[in-house]
Write an enzyme that holds these catalytic residues in place. Structure first.
Site, PDB file in Angstrom:
ATOM      1  N   LYS A 184     -28.784 -51.421 -64.552  1.00 57.03           N
ATOM      2  CA  LYS A 184     -29.430 -50.085 -64.592  1.00 57.03           C
ATOM      3  C   LYS A 184     -29.407 -49.751 -66.300  1.00 57.03           C
ATOM      4  O   LYS A 184     -30.089 -48.991 -66.749  1.00 57.03           O
ATOM      5  CB  LYS A 184     -28.808 -49.241 -63.673  1.00 57.03           C
ATOM      6  CG  LYS A 184     -29.277 -49.488 -62.303  1.00 57.03           C
ATOM      7  CD  LYS A 184     -28.752 -48.372 -61.367  1.00 57.03           C
ATOM      8  CE  LYS A 184     -28.997 -48.887 -59.962  1.00 57.03           C
ATOM      9  NZ  LYS A 184     -30.429 -48.797 -59.517  1.00 57.03           N
ATOM     10  N   LYS A 224     -28.557 -42.050 -61.841  1.00 60.66           N
ATOM     11  CA  LYS A 224     -28.590 -43.158 -60.522  1.00 60.66           C
ATOM     12  C   LYS A 224     -27.117 -43.875 -60.591  1.00 60.66           C
ATOM     13  O   LYS A 224     -26.286 -43.706 -61.449  1.00 60.66           O
ATOM     14  CB  LYS A 224     -29.769 -44.129 -60.945  1.00 60.66           C
ATOM     15  CG  LYS A 224     -29.483 -44.752 -62.249  1.00 60.66           C
ATOM     16  CD  LYS A 224     -30.745 -45.566 -62.742  1.00 60.66           C
ATOM     17  CE  LYS A 224     -31.938 -44.674 -63.104  1.00 60.66           C
ATOM     18  NZ  LYS A 224     -33.097 -45.308 -62.008  1.00 60.66           N
ATOM     19  N   ARG A 225     -27.098 -44.775 -59.640  1.00 62.53           N
ATOM     20  CA  ARG A 225     -25.923 -45.445 -59.431  1.00 62.53           C
ATOM     21  C   ARG A 225     -25.664 -46.146 -60.740  1.00 62.53           C
ATOM     22  O   ARG A 225     -26.564 -46.904 -61.327  1.00 62.53           O
ATOM     23  CB  ARG A 225     -26.064 -46.449 -58.124  1.00 62.53           C
ATOM     24  CG  ARG A 225     -24.705 -47.145 -57.529  1.00 62.53           C
ATOM     25  CD  ARG A 225     -25.235 -47.387 -56.217  1.00 62.53           C
ATOM     26  NE  ARG A 225     -26.530 -48.413 -56.111  1.00 62.53           N
ATOM     27  CZ  ARG A 225     -26.524 -49.748 -56.584  1.00 62.53           C
ATOM     28  NH1 ARG A 225     -25.479 -50.190 -56.882  1.00 62.53           N
ATOM     29  NH2 ARG A 225     -27.615 -50.398 -56.664  1.00 62.53           N
ATOM     30  N   THR A 272     -37.071 -45.470 -56.738  1.00 63.35           N
ATOM     31  CA  THR A 272     -37.524 -44.291 -56.261  1.00 63.35           C
ATOM     32  C   THR A 272     -37.613 -43.145 -57.171  1.00 63.35           C
ATOM     33  O   THR A 272     -38.337 -42.169 -57.121  1.00 63.35           O
ATOM     34  CB  THR A 272     -37.353 -44.168 -54.899  1.00 63.35           C
ATOM     35  OG1 THR A 272     -35.883 -44.100 -54.553  1.00 63.35           O
ATOM     36  CG2 THR A 272     -37.819 -45.214 -54.008  1.00 63.35           C
ATOM     37  N   HIS A 290     -34.532 -56.075 -50.449  1.00 64.60           N
ATOM     38  CA  HIS A 290     -34.441 -55.090 -51.410  1.00 64.60           C
ATOM     39  C   HIS A 290     -33.954 -55.568 -52.641  1.00 64.60           C
ATOM     40  O   HIS A 290     -33.440 -54.799 -53.622  1.00 64.60           O
ATOM     41  CB  HIS A 290     -33.606 -53.996 -50.691  1.00 64.60           C
ATOM     42  CG  HIS A 290     -34.145 -53.012 -49.879  1.00 64.60           C
ATOM     43  ND1 HIS A 290     -35.103 -51.921 -50.417  1.00 64.60           N
ATOM     44  CD2 HIS A 290     -34.291 -52.975 -48.607  1.00 64.60           C
ATOM     45  CE1 HIS A 290     -35.538 -51.169 -49.265  1.00 64.60           C
ATOM     46  NE2 HIS A 290     -34.946 -51.876 -48.199  1.00 64.60           N
ATOM     47  N   LYS A 317     -39.550 -39.629 -58.100  1.00 58.24           N
ATOM     48  CA  LYS A 317     -39.338 -38.361 -57.954  1.00 58.24           C
ATOM     49  C   LYS A 317     -39.560 -37.634 -59.232  1.00 58.24           C
ATOM     50  O   LYS A 317     -40.020 -36.609 -59.387  1.00 58.24           O
ATOM     51  CB  LYS A 317     -37.969 -38.073 -57.505  1.00 58.24           C
ATOM     52  CG  LYS A 317     -37.765 -38.771 -56.092  1.00 58.24           C
ATOM     53  CD  LYS A 317     -36.210 -39.337 -55.661  1.00 58.24           C
ATOM     54  CE  LYS A 317     -36.191 -40.069 -54.619  1.00 58.24           C
ATOM     55  NZ  LYS A 317     -35.001 -40.628 -54.472  1.00 58.24           N
TER      56      LYS A 317
END
Length: 821
Positions: free
Chosen positions: A564, A558-559, A666, A367, A670
Site C-alpha cells: 500500500k 488504510k491497513r 474501497t 480478493h 469513499k
C-alpha cells in the site's frame, strides 16, 4: 385467543418523537433498572439502542415471514469478517427516524451525537474485506434481496492500536465488555460441529461403500442474530454470527478432586475457536486454530441453511434452485467438501448428483492475486483436524484431473498447474483452486483485478472454464459513507437535486451543472470546511496541537502494508521538508498529512514504518521553518467510526499502491464520494474511478501493472534510481543516517535495506520521481481553489457506478439469479 394467535398480529410502533421519548424512558427504567440517581451516559446509549431495536424487530419478523410465505430464493454471504462499525446512527438513518429521535433526545436535554459516539465499534474484520461484506448486507436489505450474512462472533475483534513513543502497541478489543444491545442469541438453534476423529469405511449388504466420521470431538455452535435494516423500506435482513460453546460444559469430576484448572480447561480450549479475530498481514500461515475457525463457520452455517430449506422444500435436489451461497474469498472454501460430505454420507446422494448440487450452489469471490496471501493448508493438518474432508478433496482433485487429462493428454505441466494439491515434502491443499473447481462462478472485484485473475492467477482455469469468470467491481453504501458521515454535504446535495440519490447513486450526475453556480460552489466549500474543522477538533484532543483548516488535507488511511506504500508517502514528506529547508523553488501549499492504519502484530516492517512516520512527524512538526507548511498527523486506532470523521474532511486521497497489487480498494470510492480528489496509480478500482470522473479530475502517476511486470522481467535495480535522483538519495540517506532517530541512528536501516538491497519488491524507487512530480501538480491545482471545487464536484458526480447497490444488482442478476422481494 392463545399466545400464538396474538403473535400472528402485526405490531406497529409509532415513530413520532413523543413515542420515541416514551420508549426511551421505559427502557431506561424497566430494561436497565435505572432512575435519576443512577443513570449514566452509557445507560442512555443502551436505552436508545433498545428503543431503536424495537422498531427493527417489528420489521425483522415481518421480513422473515414474507420470505417464507413467498418461498423466496435466498442468498447466503459467508465471510470470516464483518466490519460493521457502529450501528445506532446507521439504524436511525435507515429506519428514517433520525430527526424524530434527535428531537426526542433534545426534549430530555440530551445530545444524540454524544449518545451515538458512546457505541463501541463492532470491529470483526481487518479492513476492506470485512467492510465490503458490511456494505453488501446494507445493499441487500435496501434492495429487498433475501440475503443473510454468516460469520463468527469473535469475543475480541481487531486489536485496539495505541501509539507509544511512536511505536504501535496492541491492546485487546474487548468490544463486548458492556454488552451488545443489537444482538439476540438463539440457544434453541444449536448445532454440533466435529473435529478430529477418524473415518470408518464399510460396505453394506448391497455392496455400497459408506464413510463414517467417528470418534470426533464435538463443539456447539450458538447463533447470535443482528438485524440489518434496508433504507426506508421496512426490510430487515439478518446477520448471524456463530459463537463456540463447549459440548461438555464443566467437568465436575476434575472439580470434585480439587483440579479446578482442569475442570474448565476443555471448555476454554473449545471456546477459543471464536475468541479472537486473526490479524491479516497478507501472508498465509497454516495454523490449526484458523483452520478450525473456518470449518466451524461453514459447518454451522450449512446445517442452518439445510434446516431452513427443509422447512419449505421436501428434497435437497432443489437446494441450488432455491438458495445461493457466495464465498467471500477462500476462508469459507471448506463449505465445498463439507456439503459433499453431508449430501453423500448423511443424505445418501451419489457423487455425481452431490457434485452437481454443490457446483450449482456455490460462487466464489477472489480478493487477492498475491501468492503469499493465498491459503494453502498442509494435508497433514487437514488429515488431523478434518480427516473426511481431506478424503473428499483428494477425490475432487482426482476426478477433475482425469477430465483435464482427457482434454490435454500428456500435458503434465497443465495437470500440475491445475491440481488442487501442491506437491512437496508436506503436500498442501490450495483452497483458491478448490473454490474455482467447486463453484459455478468466479469473480474479481475490479476490472483490472479480474483480468489479472484470468491471465496471471488462474490462466489455465480460465482457458478451461472461461464462462465461470466475471467481474463485479466493488462498491460502497452511500447511506453510511455520505448520508451518515457527511451531514452538510448531504444537506446541500439533497436540497439541490432531491433525495433519490440515496438509493440511486447515478442521480449524482445531476450535480455537474452546479459547477458553474458560484453560490453552490461556495456552499460546497463551506461543507468541506465544516468537516475539516470537526476533524481538527478531534486532532486537537488526541494530539494536543492545532492544524490549519485552510491547508490541504492529504490523507492516507488504510491497513499498514508495504504494497500500500505508506513509505512512498513518507518519502514525499521528507522531500517537501528538504525543499523548505533548502528553499527550493516551486509551487507549494500548506499541507496537513494525515496517516492512519494498523499493522498486523507480527509484521515487523509495517510496524517499523509506523515508527518512522511518527519520527518524521516529530521532526517536521517542531521545525521552525517547516511548521507553517507541513503538519504530519498519525491517527491512532483507525476504525470505521473514525473513518466517518476523517474521510469527509479529506482534500487529497492517497491511493498509491503498486499497480497490480490492490484488488479493488474501497476507501478510494469513499473519499471521492465525499469530494476528495485522488492521487493514485492505475491499480484496482482507481482505473474505473478515472474513467468515471475524467482525467482532469484525478491525479494519476507511476508504472502500470504491465510496465511493472516488464521492469521486473528486465532486471529491476533500485540502486539505479537511488543514484540518479538527488532528492531520493537525500531522503533515504536521512533515514539511514539516523536524522529521524538520533537516539538510535540504525533504527530505520532495515527499511532502507529493503529498498536498496532487498530488491524494492513494491517498486517505490521506480515510482518516486513520478509521484513527486504528480504531487507538484496537486499543489498547483489546490492553489486555484475555484478550480479545485469544480474538480471536487465532478468527483462526487461521477460516483454513481461505485454504489454497492449496483454491485449487488449485478451479483443478483448474473450469479445468484435472485430477485427483490
Amino acid at each position: 385467543m392463545n399466545v400464538k394467535s396474538e403473535l400472528a398480529h402485526e405490531y406497529t410502533l409509532k415513530t413520532d418523537h413523543a413515542s420515541i421519548r416514551k420508549s426511551f424512558l421505559t427502557h431506561l427504567h424497566f430494561t436497565l433498572a435505572k432512575d435519576q440517581y443512577t443513570a449514566t451516559k452509557r445507560d442512555y446509549y443502551f436505552a436508545l439502542s433498545h428503543t431503536v431495536r424495537d422498531y427493527l424487530i417489528q420489521d425483522w419478523i415481518l421480513t422473515s415471514r414474507k420470505y417464507y410465505n413467498k418461498k423466496s430464493k435466498r442468498v447466503y454471504y459467508l465471510s470470516l469478517e464483518f466490519l460493521m462499525g457502529q450501528s445506532l446512527t446507521n439504524n436511525l438513518i435507515n429506519l428514517n427516524i433520525y430527526e424524530h429521535t434527535k428531537k426526542a433526545m433534545q426534549s430530555l436535554d440530551l445530545d444524540i451525537s454524544e449518545i451515538c459516539d458512546l457505541e463501541w465499534d463492532s470491529g470483526l474484520g481487518n479492513g476492506g474485506l470485512g467492510r465490503l461484506a458490511a456494505c453488501f448486507l446494507d445493499s441487500m436489505a435496501t434492495m429487498g434481496i433475501p440475503g443473510y450474512g454468516y460469520g463468527l462472533r469473535y469475543e475480541y475483534g481487531i486489536f485496539t492500536q495505541k501509539i507509544e513513543n511512536g511505536y504501535q502497541v496492541e491492546t485487546p478489543d474487548n468490544w463486548l465488555r458492556y454488552g451488545n444491545p443489537w444482538e439476540i442469541n438463539r440457544p434453541e438453534m444449536l448445532f454440533l460441529v466435529n473435529f478430529y476423529g477418524r473415518v470408518n469405511q464399510y460396505t453394506d449388504g448391497a455392496g455400497v461403500l459408506h464413510n463414517e466420521w467417528v470418534g470426533a470431538e464435538e463443539v456447539v455452535a450458538m447463533p447470535y442474530d443482528t438485524p440489518v435494516p434496508g433504507y426506508n423500506n421496512s426490510v430487515v435482513n439478518n446477520l448471524r454470527l456463530w459463537s463456540a460453546k463447549s459440548a461438555r460444559g464443566f467437568d465436575l469430576n476434575y472439580f470434585n478432586h480439587g483440579d479446578y484448572i482442569r475442570a474448565v480447561e476443555d471448555r476454554n480450549k473449545t471456546e477459543n475457536i471464536t475468541r479472537v479475530l486473526y490479524p491479516n498481514d497478507n501472508v498465509f500461515e497454516g495454523r490449526e486454530l484458523r483452520l478450525k475457525q473456518e470449518y466451524f463457520l461453514v459447518s454451522a452455517t450449512l446445517q442452518d441453511i439445510l434446516r431452513r430449506h427443509k422447512k419449505t422444500h421436501s428434497t435437497l435436489d432443489s437446494l441450488a434452485e432455491h438458495n445461493a451461497i457466495q464465498l467471500n474469498d477462500t476462508h469459507p472454501s471448506l463449505a465445498i467438501p463439507e456439503l459433499m460430505r453431508i449430501l453423500m454420507d448423511l443424505e445418501g446422494y451419489d457423487w455425481d448428483k452431490a457434485w452437481k448440487i454443490t457446483q450449482d450452489l456455490f460462487a466464489y469471490t477472489n480478493h487477492t492475486i498475491m501468492p503469499e496471501a493465498l491459503e494453502r493448508w498442509p494435508t497433514s493438518l487437514l488429515e488431523h483436524v478434518l480427516p473426511r474432508h481431506l478424503q473428499i478433496i483428494f477425490e475432487i482433485n482426482s476426478r477433475f484431473l482425469k477430465e483435464v487429462e482427457q482434454k490435454y493428454p500428456g500435458d503434465m505441466g497443465k495437470l500440475q498447474r491445475l491440481s488442487i494439491i501442491e506437491e512437496g515434502n508436506d503436500k498442501k491443499v490450495q483452497t483458491a483452486k478448490l473454490c474455482v473447481i467447486g463453484s459455478h462462478s468466479v469473480n474479481g472485484v475490479s476490472a483490472l483485478h479480474t483480468e489479472l485473475v484470468k491471465k496471471q492467477l488462474f490462466p489455465d482455469f480460465y482457458e478451461l472454464f472461461p464462462e465461470k469468470f466475471n467481474n463485479k467491481t466493488n462498491g460502497i453504501t452511500p447511506r453510511r459513507w455520505l448520508k451518515l458521515a457527511n451531514p452538510p454535504l448531504t444537506k446541500l446535495i439533497s436540497e439541490s437535486i432531491g433525495t433519490n440519490w440515496i438509493t440511486d447513486l447515478n442521480e449524482l450526475k445531476k450535480l455537474i451543472p452546479f459547477c458553474n453556480d458560484q453560490a453552490f460552489c461556495d456552499q460546497w466549500a463551506a461543507a468541506k470546511k465544516w468537516n475539516k474543522e470537526r476533524l481538527a477538533e478531534i486532532i486537537h484532543v488526541t494530539h494536543e496541537f492545532s492544524i490549519n483548516c485552510d491547508s490541504l488535507f492529504d490523507v492516507q488511511v488504510k491497513r499498514l502494508h508495504e504494497y500500500k506504500r505508506q513509505l512512498l508517502n513518507a518519502l514525499h514528506i521528507i522531500t517537501m521538508f528538504n525543499r523548505i529547508k533548502h528553499q527550493v523553488g516551486g509551487i507549494m501549499v500548506p499541507r496537513t498529512i494525515i496517516i492512519g492504519g494498523k499493522a498486523a502484530p507480527g509484521y515487523y516492517m509495517a510496524k517499523l514504518i509506523i515508527k518512522l512516520i511518527n519520527s518524521i512527524a516529530n521532526v517536521v512538526n517542531n521545525d521552525p521553518d517547516a511548521k507553517d507548511w507541513i503538519k504530519v498527523v498519525f491517527m491512532p486506532n483507525y476504525r470505521v467510526s473514525l473513518a466517518e470523521k476523517i474521510i469527509p474532511a479529506c482534500d487529497l486521497s492517497e491511493q498509491i499502491s503498486t499497480a497490480g497489487t490492490e484488488a479493488s480498494g474501497t476507501s478510494n470510492m469513499k473519499f471521492a464520494l465525499n469530494g476528495a480528489l485522488t492521487i493514485g496509480t492505475l491499480d484496482g478500482a482507481n482505473v474505473e474511478i478515472k474513467e468515471e470522473v475524467g482525467d482532469a479530475n484525478i491525479f494519476i502517476f507511476g508504472l502500470t501493472a504491465d510496465q511493472i511486470a516488464s521492469v521486473a522481467n528486465s532486471g529491476y535495480n533500485p540502486h539505479d534510481y537511488y543514484n540518479a535522483n538527488p532528492e531520493l538519495k537525500a531522503a533515504l540517506d536521512m533515514i539511514s543516517s539516523g536524522y529521524f532517530s538520533p537516539q538510535d541512528p540504525q533504527l530505520f536501516q532495515p527499511i532502507v535495506n529493503s529498498l536498496l538491497d532487498g530488491g524494492d519488491p513494491y517498486f517505490l524507487l521506480a515510482d518516486y520521481a513520478a509521484y513527486i512530480a504528480c504531487q507538484e501538480n496537486v499543489s498547483k491545482a489546490y492553489a486555484d481553489q475555484k478550480g479545485w471545487i469544480k474538480k471536487s464536484i465532478h468527483n462526487v458526480a461521477g460516483m454513481g457506478k461505485f454504489s454497492s447497490d449496483r454491485t449487488i444488482a449485478e451479483y443478483s442478476k448474473d450469479i445468484w439469479k435472485v430477485k427483490s422481494v
